[in-house]
Design a protein around this motif. Structure first.
Motif, PDB file in Angstrom:
ATOM      1  N   CYS A 130       0.851  -1.189   0.000  1.00  0.00           N
ATOM      2  CA  CYS A 130       0.000   0.000   0.000  1.00  0.00           C
ATOM      3  C   CYS A 130       0.891   1.245   0.000  1.00  0.00           C
ATOM      4  CB  CYS A 130      -0.910   0.016   1.228  1.00  0.00           C
ATOM      5  SG  CYS A 130      -1.797   1.577   1.375  1.00  0.00           S
ATOM      6  N   ALA A 131       0.670   2.125  -0.983  1.00  0.00           N
ATOM      7  CA  ALA A 131       1.487   3.335  -1.102  1.00  0.00           C
ATOM      8  C   ALA A 131       1.276   4.264   0.088  1.00  0.00           C
ATOM      9  CB  ALA A 131       1.157   4.066  -2.401  1.00  0.00           C
ATOM     10  N   ALA A 132       0.113   4.146   0.753  1.00  0.00           N
ATOM     11  CA  ALA A 132      -0.178   5.056   1.870  1.00  0.00           C
ATOM     12  C   ALA A 132       0.257   4.476   3.210  1.00  0.00           C
ATOM     13  CB  ALA A 132      -1.656   5.387   1.877  1.00  0.00           C
ATOM     14  N   CYS A 133      -0.300   3.306   3.585  1.00  0.00           N
ATOM     15  CA  CYS A 133      -0.033   2.805   4.944  1.00  0.00           C
ATOM     16  C   CYS A 133       1.097   1.779   4.986  1.00  0.00           C
ATOM     17  CB  CYS A 133      -1.301   2.248   5.581  1.00  0.00           C
ATOM     18  SG  CYS A 133      -1.776   0.609   4.981  1.00  0.00           S
ATOM     19  N   LYS A 134       1.609   1.357   3.814  1.00  0.00           N
ATOM     20  CA  LYS A 134       2.792   0.488   3.701  1.00  0.00           C
ATOM     21  C   LYS A 134       2.538  -0.984   4.054  1.00  0.00           C
ATOM     22  CE  LYS A 134       4.986   4.319   2.871  1.00  0.00           C
ATOM     23  NZ  LYS A 134       4.911   4.784   1.485  1.00  0.00           N
ATOM     24  N   LEU A 135       1.293  -1.362   4.315  1.00  0.00           N
ATOM     25  CA  LEU A 135       1.018  -2.780   4.570  1.00  0.00           C
ATOM     26  C   LEU A 135       1.275  -3.584   3.298  1.00  0.00           C
ATOM     27  CD1 LEU A 135      -2.253  -2.760   6.725  1.00  0.00           C
ATOM     28  CD2 LEU A 135       0.012  -3.560   7.415  1.00  0.00           C
ATOM     29  N   SER A 136       1.733  -4.848   3.486  1.00  0.00           N
ATOM     30  CA  SER A 136       1.996  -5.730   2.338  1.00  0.00           C
ATOM     31  C   SER A 136       0.866  -6.732   2.154  1.00  0.00           C
ATOM     32  CB  SER A 136       3.262  -6.549   2.581  1.00  0.00           C
ATOM     33  OG  SER A 136       4.385  -5.764   2.443  1.00  0.00           O
ATOM     34  N   TYR A 137       0.599  -7.044   0.902  1.00  0.00           N
ATOM     35  CA  TYR A 137      -0.416  -8.058   0.580  1.00  0.00           C
ATOM     36  C   TYR A 137       0.159  -9.027  -0.430  1.00  0.00           C
ATOM     37  CZ  TYR A 137      -3.469  -4.611   2.682  1.00  0.00           C
ATOM     38  OH  TYR A 137      -4.039  -3.725   3.551  1.00  0.00           O
ATOM     39  N   ASN A 138      -0.411 -10.235  -0.448  1.00  0.00           N
ATOM     40  CA  ASN A 138      -0.035 -11.203  -1.468  1.00  0.00           C
ATOM     41  C   ASN A 138      -1.234 -11.418  -2.386  1.00  0.00           C
ATOM     42  OD1 ASN A 138       0.300 -13.710  -2.866  1.00  0.00           O
ATOM     43  ND2 ASN A 138       2.048 -14.085  -1.529  1.00  0.00           N
ATOM     44  N   LEU A 139      -1.058 -11.037  -3.650  1.00  0.00           N
ATOM     45  CA  LEU A 139      -2.174 -11.101  -4.596  1.00  0.00           C
ATOM     46  C   LEU A 139      -2.725 -12.508  -4.753  1.00  0.00           C
ATOM     47  CD1 LEU A 139      -1.235  -8.892  -7.665  1.00  0.00           C
ATOM     48  CD2 LEU A 139      -2.618  -8.330  -5.665  1.00  0.00           C
ATOM     49  N   LYS A 140      -1.860 -13.484  -4.523  1.00  0.00           N
ATOM     50  CA  LYS A 140      -2.284 -14.860  -4.725  1.00  0.00           C
ATOM     51  C   LYS A 140      -3.260 -15.322  -3.643  1.00  0.00           C
ATOM     52  CE  LYS A 140      -0.426 -19.173  -6.298  1.00  0.00           C
ATOM     53  NZ  LYS A 140       0.758 -20.027  -6.446  1.00  0.00           N
ATOM     54  N   HIS A 141      -3.054 -14.831  -2.431  1.00  0.00           N
ATOM     55  CA  HIS A 141      -3.874 -15.320  -1.315  1.00  0.00           C
ATOM     56  C   HIS A 141      -5.037 -14.408  -0.970  1.00  0.00           C
ATOM     57  CE1 HIS A 141      -1.107 -18.483  -0.799  1.00  0.00           C
ATOM     58  NE2 HIS A 141      -0.107 -17.659  -0.599  1.00  0.00           N
ATOM     59  N   SER A 142      -4.894 -13.125  -1.265  1.00  0.00           N
ATOM     60  CA  SER A 142      -6.009 -12.258  -0.898  1.00  0.00           C
ATOM     61  C   SER A 142      -6.675 -11.754  -2.164  1.00  0.00           C
ATOM     62  CB  SER A 142      -5.527 -11.104  -0.023  1.00  0.00           C
ATOM     63  OG  SER A 142      -4.263 -10.676  -0.436  1.00  0.00           O
ATOM     64  N   ASN A 143      -7.966 -11.834  -2.152  1.00  0.00           N
ATOM     65  CA  ASN A 143      -8.729 -11.432  -3.315  1.00  0.00           C
ATOM     66  C   ASN A 143      -8.991  -9.933  -3.243  1.00  0.00           C
ATOM     67  OD1 ASN A 143     -10.217 -11.478  -5.579  1.00  0.00           O
ATOM     68  ND2 ASN A 143     -12.023 -12.465  -4.678  1.00  0.00           N
ATOM     69  N   ILE A 144      -7.944  -9.154  -3.490  1.00  0.00           N
ATOM     70  CA  ILE A 144      -8.087  -7.704  -3.384  1.00  0.00           C
ATOM     71  C   ILE A 144      -7.880  -7.071  -4.750  1.00  0.00           C
ATOM     72  CG2 ILE A 144      -7.509  -7.238  -0.965  1.00  0.00           C
ATOM     73  CD1 ILE A 144      -4.589  -7.117  -1.845  1.00  0.00           C
ATOM     74  N   GLY A 145      -8.383  -5.914  -4.931  1.00  0.00           N
ATOM     75  CA  GLY A 145      -8.233  -5.217  -6.210  1.00  0.00           C
ATOM     76  C   GLY A 145      -7.017  -4.318  -6.199  1.00  0.00           C
ATOM     77  N   ASP A 146      -7.201  -3.062  -6.613  1.00  0.00           N
ATOM     78  CA  ASP A 146      -6.080  -2.134  -6.728  1.00  0.00           C
ATOM     79  C   ASP A 146      -5.936  -1.253  -5.492  1.00  0.00           C
ATOM     80  OD1 ASP A 146      -5.742  -3.096  -9.288  1.00  0.00           O
ATOM     81  OD2 ASP A 146      -7.056  -1.573 -10.181  1.00  0.00           O
ATOM     82  N   CYS A 147      -6.855  -1.434  -4.533  1.00  0.00           N
ATOM     83  CA  CYS A 147      -6.842  -0.542  -3.373  1.00  0.00           C
ATOM     84  C   CYS A 147      -6.656  -1.308  -2.070  1.00  0.00           C
ATOM     85  CB  CYS A 147      -8.132   0.264  -3.310  1.00  0.00           C
ATOM     86  SG  CYS A 147      -8.359   1.292  -4.760  1.00  0.00           S
ATOM     87  N   CYS A 148      -6.001  -0.643  -1.122  1.00  0.00           N
ATOM     88  CA  CYS A 148      -5.738  -1.242   0.182  1.00  0.00           C
ATOM     89  C   CYS A 148      -7.049  -1.427   0.953  1.00  0.00           C
ATOM     90  CB  CYS A 148      -4.801  -0.317   0.950  1.00  0.00           C
ATOM     91  SG  CYS A 148      -4.521  -0.791   2.648  1.00  0.00           S
ATOM     92  N   PRO A 149      -7.337  -2.679   1.403  1.00  0.00           N
ATOM     93  CA  PRO A 149      -8.578  -2.906   2.143  1.00  0.00           C
ATOM     94  C   PRO A 149      -8.603  -2.190   3.506  1.00  0.00           C
ATOM     95  CG  PRO A 149      -7.444  -4.985   1.658  1.00  0.00           C
ATOM     96  CD  PRO A 149      -6.557  -3.882   1.171  1.00  0.00           C
ATOM     97  N   VAL A 150      -7.437  -1.807   4.015  1.00  0.00           N
ATOM     98  CA  VAL A 150      -7.403  -1.139   5.316  1.00  0.00           C
ATOM     99  C   VAL A 150      -7.610   0.369   5.186  1.00  0.00           C
ATOM    100  CG1 VAL A 150      -5.961  -0.613   7.335  1.00  0.00           C
ATOM    101  CG2 VAL A 150      -5.968  -2.927   6.372  1.00  0.00           C
ATOM    102  N   CYS A 151      -6.877   1.008   4.266  1.00  0.00           N
ATOM    103  CA  CYS A 151      -6.938   2.479   4.224  1.00  0.00           C
ATOM    104  C   CYS A 151      -7.375   3.032   2.876  1.00  0.00           C
ATOM    105  CB  CYS A 151      -5.594   3.077   4.617  1.00  0.00           C
ATOM    106  SG  CYS A 151      -4.391   3.100   3.292  1.00  0.00           S
ATOM    107  N   GLY A 152      -7.521   2.165   1.868  1.00  0.00           N
ATOM    108  CA  GLY A 152      -7.963   2.646   0.559  1.00  0.00           C
ATOM    109  C   GLY A 152      -6.859   3.186  -0.337  1.00  0.00           C
ATOM    110  N   GLY A 153      -5.615   3.156   0.162  1.00  0.00           N
ATOM    111  CA  GLY A 153      -4.475   3.624  -0.647  1.00  0.00           C
ATOM    112  C   GLY A 153      -4.253   2.723  -1.857  1.00  0.00           C
ATOM    113  N   SER A 154      -3.439   3.182  -2.815  1.00  0.00           N
ATOM    114  CA  SER A 154      -3.246   2.343  -3.997  1.00  0.00           C
ATOM    115  C   SER A 154      -2.150   1.305  -3.751  1.00  0.00           C
ATOM    116  CB  SER A 154      -2.933   3.192  -5.224  1.00  0.00           C
ATOM    117  OG  SER A 154      -1.798   3.965  -4.980  1.00  0.00           O
ATOM    118  N   LEU A 155      -2.378   0.100  -4.300  1.00  0.00           N
ATOM    119  CA  LEU A 155      -1.433  -1.007  -4.110  1.00  0.00           C
ATOM    120  C   LEU A 155      -0.450  -1.016  -5.267  1.00  0.00           C
ATOM    121  CD1 LEU A 155      -3.862  -3.819  -2.892  1.00  0.00           C
ATOM    122  CD2 LEU A 155      -2.417  -2.287  -1.536  1.00  0.00           C
TER     123      LEU A 155
END
Ligand code: ADP
Ligand code: ZN
Length: 215
Positions: A130-155
């Motif tokens: 996440c460009a805003a809050c810096k949390l890391s995600y793994n695209l393979k395991h989490s079904n997330i789009g282009d935005c951070c589920p926590v703060c809405g920042g761009s991934l």
């Protein structure tokens, strides 16, 4: 508790360190995060570090050691800390022992987070930050789009997670950082933790290895 998290790029040090830092209420000190913050703020340190990081090389020891020394002198580190990504070379480990000894502190445990090489490379390729809050995600395991589920920042993909830089980072890990496993084994501080599966398992393994009661 004064802790070090060892492990190759992509092993899951940052994610686990974040969680443990909340549980124990001690700071999580990631040298990679500090460098990246300096790069995005355009500081002199950032400009210098970027020349190395963008190539997958380590930032020189004197720069990194000075930065960590200053951070460890801050008040919030008195009750303990988790170092993530430092030390990464034997000279850094020796310097760290000296810095801590100056005010009667020492490392309690070095946690080596172990994952097979195939999995490491896969994780780096799927990692988005996440460009805003810096949390890391793994695209393979989490079904997330282009935005951070926590703060809405761009991934975004970290520059140094791009394939040609990954190879250089792995080489630097094997050459400079792997010898630390022996260093901390000799000091009787090493604990090994399996991080092959999901984040929750890794975290449970870390708590067990450190004999910390979970929540
Ligand atoms: P990862 O553990 O995923 O490789 P980090 O975020 O810990 O990533 O570090 C990113 C980059 O920052 C490293 O590849 C290196 O260039 C630089 N860096 C971080 N910590 C250190 C360190 N202790 N010594 C030298 N360079 C470092
Ligand atoms: Zn976010």
């Amino acid at each position: 508790m004064n802790l070090i998290f060892l492990g190759a790029p992509g092993a899951g040090k940052g994610t686990a360190a974040n969680r443990l830092s909340e549980l124990l209420d001690i700071p999580h000190i990631s040298t990679g995060d500090i460098f990246r913050a300096n790069i995005s703020e355009g500081t002199e340190l950032g400009k210098l570090a970027d020349q190395y990081i963008s190539q997958g090389c380590l930032v020189p020891d004197d720069v990194t050691i000075g930065m960590v020394k200053a951070r460890l002198a801050e008040e919030d580190c008195a009750k303990g800390f988790i170092l993530d990504g430092f030390p990464r070379t034997i000279p850094q480990a020796e310097a760290l022992d000296n810095i801590l000894a100056e005010d009667g502190r020492k490392i309690d445990r070095a946690v080596d987070i172990v994952v097979s090489e195939d999995k490491l490379v896969e994780r780096l390729a799927y990692r988005r930050v996440c460009a805003a809050c810096k949390l890391s995600y793994n695209l393979k395991h989490s079904n997330i789009g282009d935005c951070c589920p926590v703060c809405g920042g761009s991934l975004i993909m970290r520059e140094d997670d791009k394939p040609k830089v990954i190879a250089a980072r792995m080489a630097a890990y094997h050459r400079d950082t792997e010898p630390l496993i022996e260093y901390y084994r000799n000091a009787r501080k090493l604990v090994k933790v399996n991080s092959e599966e999901v984040v929750a398992d890794t975290f449970a393994n870390i708590l067990a290895a450190l004999e910390i009661k979970g929540v």
